[in-house]
Design a protein around this motif. Structure first.
Motif, short mmCIF file in Angstrom:
data_model
loop_
_atom_site.label_atom_id
_atom_site.label_comp_id
_atom_site.label_asym_id
_atom_site.label_seq_id
_atom_site.Cartn_x
_atom_site.Cartn_y
_atom_site.Cartn_z
N THR A 361 0.82 -1.10 -0.09
CA THR A 361 -0.07 -0.11 0.00
C THR A 361 1.10 1.29 -0.03
O THR A 361 2.04 1.02 0.40
CB THR A 361 -0.89 0.00 1.11
N LEU A 362 0.20 2.24 -0.33
CA LEU A 362 0.76 3.54 -0.41
C LEU A 362 1.80 3.95 1.07
O LEU A 362 2.84 4.43 1.10
CB LEU A 362 -0.09 4.79 -0.78
N LEU A 363 0.96 3.62 1.85
CA LEU A 363 1.36 4.13 3.36
C LEU A 363 2.68 3.27 3.95
O LEU A 363 3.59 3.70 4.46
CB LEU A 363 0.45 4.12 4.53
N ASP A 364 2.58 2.03 3.48
CA ASP A 364 3.55 1.05 3.74
C ASP A 364 5.00 1.41 2.98
O ASP A 364 5.93 1.37 3.74
CB ASP A 364 3.34 -0.53 3.17
N VAL A 365 4.68 1.68 1.69
CA VAL A 365 5.74 2.10 1.04
C VAL A 365 6.68 3.17 1.49
O VAL A 365 7.89 3.39 1.57
CB VAL A 365 5.51 2.25 -0.60
N MET A 366 5.77 4.24 1.96
CA MET A 366 6.39 5.44 2.45
C MET A 366 6.99 5.14 3.99
O MET A 366 8.20 5.74 4.00
CB MET A 366 5.08 6.60 2.90
N THR A 367 6.51 4.30 4.64
CA THR A 367 7.28 4.19 5.77
C THR A 367 8.57 3.48 5.66
O THR A 367 9.42 3.68 6.37
CB THR A 367 6.25 3.41 6.87
N TYR A 368 8.42 2.42 4.96
CA TYR A 368 9.95 1.85 4.58
C TYR A 368 10.84 2.86 4.06
O TYR A 368 12.14 2.86 4.24
CB TYR A 368 9.62 0.92 3.46
N LEU A 369 10.70 3.82 3.08
CA LEU A 369 11.44 4.64 2.32
C LEU A 369 12.01 5.66 3.73
O LEU A 369 13.27 5.91 3.86
CB LEU A 369 10.68 5.54 1.48
N THR A 370 11.01 6.00 4.79
CA THR A 370 11.55 6.86 5.74
C THR A 370 12.48 6.14 6.75
O THR A 370 13.60 6.89 6.83
CB THR A 370 10.48 7.30 6.52
N LEU A 371 12.36 5.02 7.00
CA LEU A 371 13.06 4.38 7.83
C LEU A 371 14.44 4.13 7.18
O LEU A 371 15.48 4.44 7.91
CB LEU A 371 12.52 2.87 7.99
N ALA A 372 14.60 3.73 5.90
CA ALA A 372 15.80 3.35 5.36
C ALA A 372 16.63 4.96 5.12
O ALA A 372 17.74 4.98 5.44
CB ALA A 372 15.66 3.36 3.70
N LEU A 373 15.80 6.02 5.02
CA LEU A 373 16.51 7.39 5.09
C LEU A 373 17.01 7.49 6.17
O LEU A 373 18.30 8.06 6.06
CB LEU A 373 15.37 8.47 4.80
N ALA A 374 16.45 7.33 7.55
CA ALA A 374 17.31 7.68 8.77
C ALA A 374 18.46 6.86 8.80
O ALA A 374 19.38 7.48 9.15
CB ALA A 374 16.01 7.15 9.61
N VAL A 375 18.25 5.36 8.48
CA VAL A 375 19.66 4.84 8.48
C VAL A 375 20.75 5.23 8.00
O VAL A 375 21.75 5.46 8.21
CB VAL A 375 19.26 3.34 8.21
N LEU A 376 20.28 5.49 6.50
CA LEU A 376 21.64 6.04 5.62
C LEU A 376 21.94 7.37 5.99
O LEU A 376 23.11 7.63 5.44
CB LEU A 376 20.96 5.90 4.10
N LYS A 377 21.05 8.32 6.23
CA LYS A 377 21.67 9.47 6.86
C LYS A 377 22.71 9.58 7.87
O LYS A 377 23.64 10.13 7.57
CB LYS A 377 20.39 10.23 7.19
N PHE A 378 22.58 8.81 8.74
CA PHE A 378 23.10 8.71 10.11
C PHE A 378 24.62 8.31 9.32
O PHE A 378 25.74 8.56 9.52
CB PHE A 378 22.85 7.46 11.03
N ILE A 379 24.64 7.09 8.57
CA ILE A 379 25.82 6.46 8.08
C ILE A 379 26.58 7.62 7.01
O ILE A 379 27.78 7.63 7.16
CB ILE A 379 25.65 5.36 7.10
#
Length: 480
Positions: A361-379
């Motif tokens: 679903t649209l909301l699921d995809v948005m959440t996955y993207l946001t989580l990945a962004l947080a991890v990659l931003k820190f690295i």
């Protein structure tokens, strides 16, 4: 079709427009409602969440300006990690970017675009059937854009400017409606204002997940760093475009949330009849004719088409760079000679995106993207600090005090963003979705041990190749 180096062809306005076009997309139809629900539809906290969310992006973009200027090559932070020779991390980082950032960004625009077309055309059927019709329509439009990118000469650079200007139409339309028909008393009359002020202290702790959700709407300015290797005069144009595009987007979102609040109280964004998109609901609640809502929906099509156009350009450069660095097969460097576009990289990216479109679903995809962004931003922040300290070729634009302030703020923001996204994921998940979310997190992190194994195997193969070469040279010397 052949492999060749990508040429420098993008000026300031092309990359400035690319950043805005890549950022303003389907996220604005999802996150305004999601952010509101996190702060109990409190208008004051809504505005704060969007302003703070945008300001928190600015330190990161200022740092990106320095690093992208130091390493003007395609591939954004993946390329910078390769510069640090963190090969196992770069493999994992690149694949997270492809699987959870690039693919999900495209998928959200496809799903949302299809939904708008279904609503406009009045296609009948159950909610599930209409969802599938929308997905198929979105996929069809995506294929047309792929053909445009690959086969139309100069379509890539000019397309960024044209589509970005078109994407401003629905936003301008809402703001004009807000000025003509809007009234801030819809959300800020004396009764609701007293209530909102009283609730701010109690609900302000929810600003964290709310701000985390705004990061989905604010992600995209870094698109410039994906194509750094194709930017004309990168030392001048990249920093200017990164900083000014960020400021422009913060202003656009701030004016937009005020406009929506003027059109209707947040509680009416989801209660009005029609689609679930908050903009349409706010328009309909104002008692405006149906054609006004339809006009807006037509204009929103430009948002999604423009986003897809930008995604195809800059996300494909990441795959191309991964192929150059041997984290992907060489075939992904295939380009179409007339347009100098990496067509096989685009095909891979589209295929991965279709998996999300068909099964999420649209909301699921948005959440996955946001989580990945947080991890990659820190690295990325850790990587930038390392390069500045260790690489003599790193170009220092800021003094040490400014740099460390920006680095520490950006790292802290990445951690808070991760915590906020986890709060959103598990606060709203049912039993099935909870296990699915845990599985996604597991897939996201399993790439690191795979990258370590890959690097070890590559080193063994390289050592074996070197040994064979030495043996052959020794045999030749013995024969002589």
């Amino acid at each position: 079709m052949e492999t060749e180096k990508l040429k420098r062809k993008y000026g300031f306005w092309s990359i400035f427009m690319m950043a805005i076009s890549a950022t303003i997309g389907s996220s604005i139809l999802i996150t305004f409602s999601s952010v509101g629900s996190q702060v109990a539809d409190n208008p004051i906290l809504m505005i704060l969440a969007w302003v703070i969310g945008g300001l928190l992006v600015l330190p990161e973009m200022i740092l990106f300006a320095e690093t992208a200027t130091s390493y003007p090559g395609n591939g954004t932070s993946y390329y910078w990690i390769r510069k640090a020779k963190w090969n196992a991390i770069s493999f994992w980082f690149g694949w997270v970017l492809v699987l959870f950032i690039s693919a999900t960004a495209i998928a959200t625009s496809i799903i949302a675009l299809g939904g708008v077309v279904v609503e406009l055309t009045g296609i009948e059927g159950s909610a599930e059937a209409k969802s599938w019709y929308g997905k198929l329509i979105g996929i069809g439009i995506l294929f047309l854009l792929v053909a445009f990118q690959i086969f139309v000469p100069k379509g890539s650079g000019r397309g960024q400017i044209v589509f970005t200007l078109l994407k401003m139409l629905p936003i301008g339309f809402v703001l004009i409606l807000a000025m003509i028909k809007g009234n801030l008393s819809n959300s800020f009359n004396s009764e609701t204002l007293d209530k909102n002020l009283g609730e701010i202290y109690m609900s302000s702790f929810m600003l964290l997940p709310a701000i985390a959700l705004t990061s989905f709407a604010y992600s995209g300015m870094e698109a410039i760093t994906y194509v750094s290797g194709e930017v004309i005069n990168p030392k001048k144009n990249i920093p200017r475009a990164l900083i000014w595009s960020t400021i422009a987007i913060i202003l656009i979102y701030t004016f937009l949330i005020i406009g929506l609040l003027a059109l209707a109280n947040p509680k009416d964004w989801t209660n009005a009849q029609g689609s679930g998109n908050v903009w349409t609901n706010a328009i309909m609640h104002g008692g405006l004719p149906k054609w006004v809502s339809n006009t807006f929906n037509i204009l929103t099509g430009f948002i999604f088409i423009g986003s897809l156009n930008a995604y195809l350009v800059y996300h494909s450069r990441l795959i191309f760079k991964m192929s150059e660095e041997k984290d992907l097969f060489k075939i992904f460097q295939l380009t179409y000679k007339k347009t100098n576009m990496p067509w096989f990289a685009i095909v891979l990216m589209v295929l991965i995106s279709l998996i999300y479109v068909l099964f999420s679903t649209l909301l699921d995809v948005m959440t996955y993207l946001t989580l990945a962004l947080a991890v990659l931003k820190f690295i990325t922040q850790i990587n930038i600090i390392y390069l500045r300290l260790k690489d003599p070729n790193y170009v220092k634009m800021y003094n040490n005090y400014i740099f460390w302030f920006l680095a520490l703020v950006s790292s802290a923001i990445a951690i808070l963003m991760f915590v906020g996204t986890i709060m959103v994921m598990f606060a709203t998940a049912g039993a099935t979705t909870l296990w699915w979310n845990l599985g996604v997190i597991g897939i996201m992190f399993i790439g690191l041990p795979i990258g370590i194994i890959k690097v070890k195997i590559q080193k063994k193969l390289e050592n074996k190749k070197l040994e064979n070469k030495q043996e052959q040279q020794e045999k030749i010397e013995v024969q002589k």
